[in-house]
Every structure is written in C-alpha cells, then in structure tokens.
Design a protein around this motif. Structure first.
Motif, mmCIF file in Angstrom:
data_model
loop_
_atom_site.group_PDB
_atom_site.id
_atom_site.type_symbol
_atom_site.label_atom_id
_atom_site.label_comp_id
_atom_site.label_asym_id
_atom_site.label_seq_id
_atom_site.Cartn_x
_atom_site.Cartn_y
_atom_site.Cartn_z
ATOM 1 N N LYS A 115 3.991 6.128 -2.103
ATOM 2 C CA LYS A 115 3.761 4.753 -1.629
ATOM 3 C C LYS A 115 2.864 3.999 -2.600
ATOM 4 O O LYS A 115 3.104 2.832 -2.896
ATOM 5 C CB LYS A 115 3.153 4.768 -0.226
ATOM 6 C CG LYS A 115 4.141 5.146 0.849
ATOM 7 C CD LYS A 115 3.501 5.071 2.221
ATOM 8 C CE LYS A 115 4.528 5.386 3.290
ATOM 9 N NZ LYS A 115 4.052 5.115 4.635
ATOM 10 N N ASP A 116 1.823 4.667 -3.098
ATOM 11 C CA ASP A 116 0.924 4.039 -4.081
ATOM 12 C C ASP A 116 1.669 3.729 -5.382
ATOM 13 O O ASP A 116 1.472 2.668 -5.977
ATOM 14 C CB ASP A 116 -0.265 4.957 -4.383
ATOM 15 C CG ASP A 116 -1.217 5.097 -3.205
ATOM 16 O OD1 ASP A 116 -1.114 4.299 -2.237
ATOM 17 O OD2 ASP A 116 -2.062 6.015 -3.247
ATOM 18 N N TYR A 154 3.843 0.720 -4.791
ATOM 19 C CA TYR A 154 2.990 -0.467 -4.701
ATOM 20 C C TYR A 154 2.540 -0.922 -6.095
ATOM 21 O O TYR A 154 2.640 -2.109 -6.431
ATOM 22 C CB TYR A 154 1.775 -0.156 -3.815
ATOM 23 C CG TYR A 154 0.773 -1.267 -3.731
ATOM 24 C CD1 TYR A 154 0.991 -2.374 -2.916
ATOM 25 C CD2 TYR A 154 -0.398 -1.229 -4.482
ATOM 26 C CE1 TYR A 154 0.074 -3.405 -2.847
ATOM 27 C CE2 TYR A 154 -1.323 -2.256 -4.422
ATOM 28 C CZ TYR A 154 -1.078 -3.350 -3.604
ATOM 29 O OH TYR A 154 -2.000 -4.372 -3.551
ATOM 30 N N GLU A 155 2.054 0.016 -6.893
ATOM 31 C CA GLU A 155 1.570 -0.331 -8.238
ATOM 32 C C GLU A 155 2.717 -0.798 -9.139
ATOM 33 O O GLU A 155 2.544 -1.728 -9.922
ATOM 34 C CB GLU A 155 0.845 0.859 -8.872
ATOM 35 C CG GLU A 155 -0.491 1.176 -8.222
ATOM 36 C CD GLU A 155 -1.507 0.043 -8.302
ATOM 37 O OE1 GLU A 155 -1.535 -0.691 -9.308
ATOM 38 O OE2 GLU A 155 -2.280 -0.119 -7.338
ATOM 39 N N ASN A 193 5.426 -2.342 -8.239
ATOM 40 C CA ASN A 193 5.813 -3.691 -7.817
ATOM 41 C C ASN A 193 4.826 -4.754 -8.273
ATOM 42 O O ASN A 193 5.191 -5.925 -8.381
ATOM 43 C CB ASN A 193 6.009 -3.745 -6.303
ATOM 44 C CG ASN A 193 7.270 -3.054 -5.861
ATOM 45 O OD1 ASN A 193 8.165 -2.802 -6.647
ATOM 46 N ND2 ASN A 193 7.343 -2.726 -4.580
ATOM 47 N N LYS A 194 3.595 -4.373 -8.567
ATOM 48 C CA LYS A 194 2.607 -5.323 -9.082
ATOM 49 C C LYS A 194 2.796 -5.563 -10.579
ATOM 50 O O LYS A 194 2.284 -6.533 -11.123
ATOM 51 C CB LYS A 194 1.187 -4.806 -8.824
ATOM 52 C CG LYS A 194 0.757 -4.946 -7.385
ATOM 53 C CD LYS A 194 -0.598 -4.352 -7.075
ATOM 54 C CE LYS A 194 -1.660 -4.522 -8.122
ATOM 55 N NZ LYS A 194 -2.960 -3.936 -7.743
ATOM 56 N N TYR A 197 10.572 -2.246 -10.366
ATOM 57 C CA TYR A 197 10.372 -2.731 -8.999
ATOM 58 C C TYR A 197 11.150 -1.875 -8.010
ATOM 59 O O TYR A 197 12.256 -1.423 -8.297
ATOM 60 C CB TYR A 197 10.845 -4.180 -8.867
ATOM 61 C CG TYR A 197 10.240 -5.094 -9.901
ATOM 62 C CD1 TYR A 197 8.925 -5.511 -9.809
ATOM 63 C CD2 TYR A 197 10.994 -5.527 -10.980
ATOM 64 C CE1 TYR A 197 8.366 -6.342 -10.763
ATOM 65 C CE2 TYR A 197 10.441 -6.359 -11.947
ATOM 66 C CZ TYR A 197 9.131 -6.759 -11.825
ATOM 67 O OH TYR A 197 8.580 -7.573 -12.784
#
Length: 121
Positions: free
Chosen positions: A92-93, A96-97, A99-100, A105
């Motif tokens: 999950k991390d 998330y990272e 996608n930033k 993506y």
C-alpha cells in the motif's frame, strides 16, 4: 495484443490483451519495445490482470526490476485495476508513493489513468 491510442496528444497506448504480458524484467522490456515500435507512444496503460501476481508481492523484488525498466527507458505507465484486496502495508505504501511520483501509477480506471498520464511531463 492490440493497442488503443488515447490522450490529448495521442501519446498514450492502452494495451488490450487477455494474457499476462508482464511477468519479469525481460517481458517488460519486450512490451516496451513492442509498444514503442507499434504505437510510438511513451505512455502506457495496462490492466492489472495483465501483470503477474508475483509483481504485487514486494519481497520477490519483481516489481522493482520491472518498474526500473520503464524508468530506464523513460516510459510512463499506469497499471489499472482494483487494489482493495491487498492488505500488505508495504505494498500500500509502495502504491501510494508511486502515485505521488511522475512515472508509475496504480489507478482504478482508464479515465483516471488518461488524466494522470496526460498531466505527466
């Protein structure tokens, strides 16, 4: 394998296939080369179902090897699918990272992927 060209600049290739086309670093390179040759697009959208399940087990190291190929060859990629079933905090991390960032993506829809890739430089 087929391609559908999307995006404001017609520079995004949606990969259409029922097969798992990304299994390891070599298959990622093959996909990059084929998509570049056949579409001349630097941005790719691929369905999560076309990526080997081992990719999503970070301890295998496969995700890092594969995504490094996209970065090395300056390709942006959106992997589209449902990620809600994954409970791993590291995964999950990682999602998330990613996608930033500006290259990789993990998104839930084609429309979302097109928007993100259209705005990526």
């Amino acid at each position: 394998m087929e391609y559908k060209i999307l995006g404001k600049q017609n520079d995004i290739a949606l990969i259409i296939t029922d097969e798992v086309v990304i299994k390891d670093a070599q298959s990622a390179l093959d996909l990059i080369a084929s998509a570049q040759y056949e579409t001349d697009c630097d941005k790719l959208i691929i369905y999560k179902s076309c990526v080997a399940d081992e990719f999503f087990v970070l301890s295998t190291g496969i995700a890092g090897e594969i995504l490094q190929k996209f970065i090395n060859y300056r390709k942006k990629v959106a992997i589209v699918g449902d990620y809600s079933k994954y409970t791993s905090k590291p995964l999950k991390d990682f999602i998330y990272e990613s996608n930033k960032g500006n290259s990789i993506y993990f998104l839930s829809s084609i429309d979302e992927a097109v928007l993100k890739l259209d705005s990526a430089e």
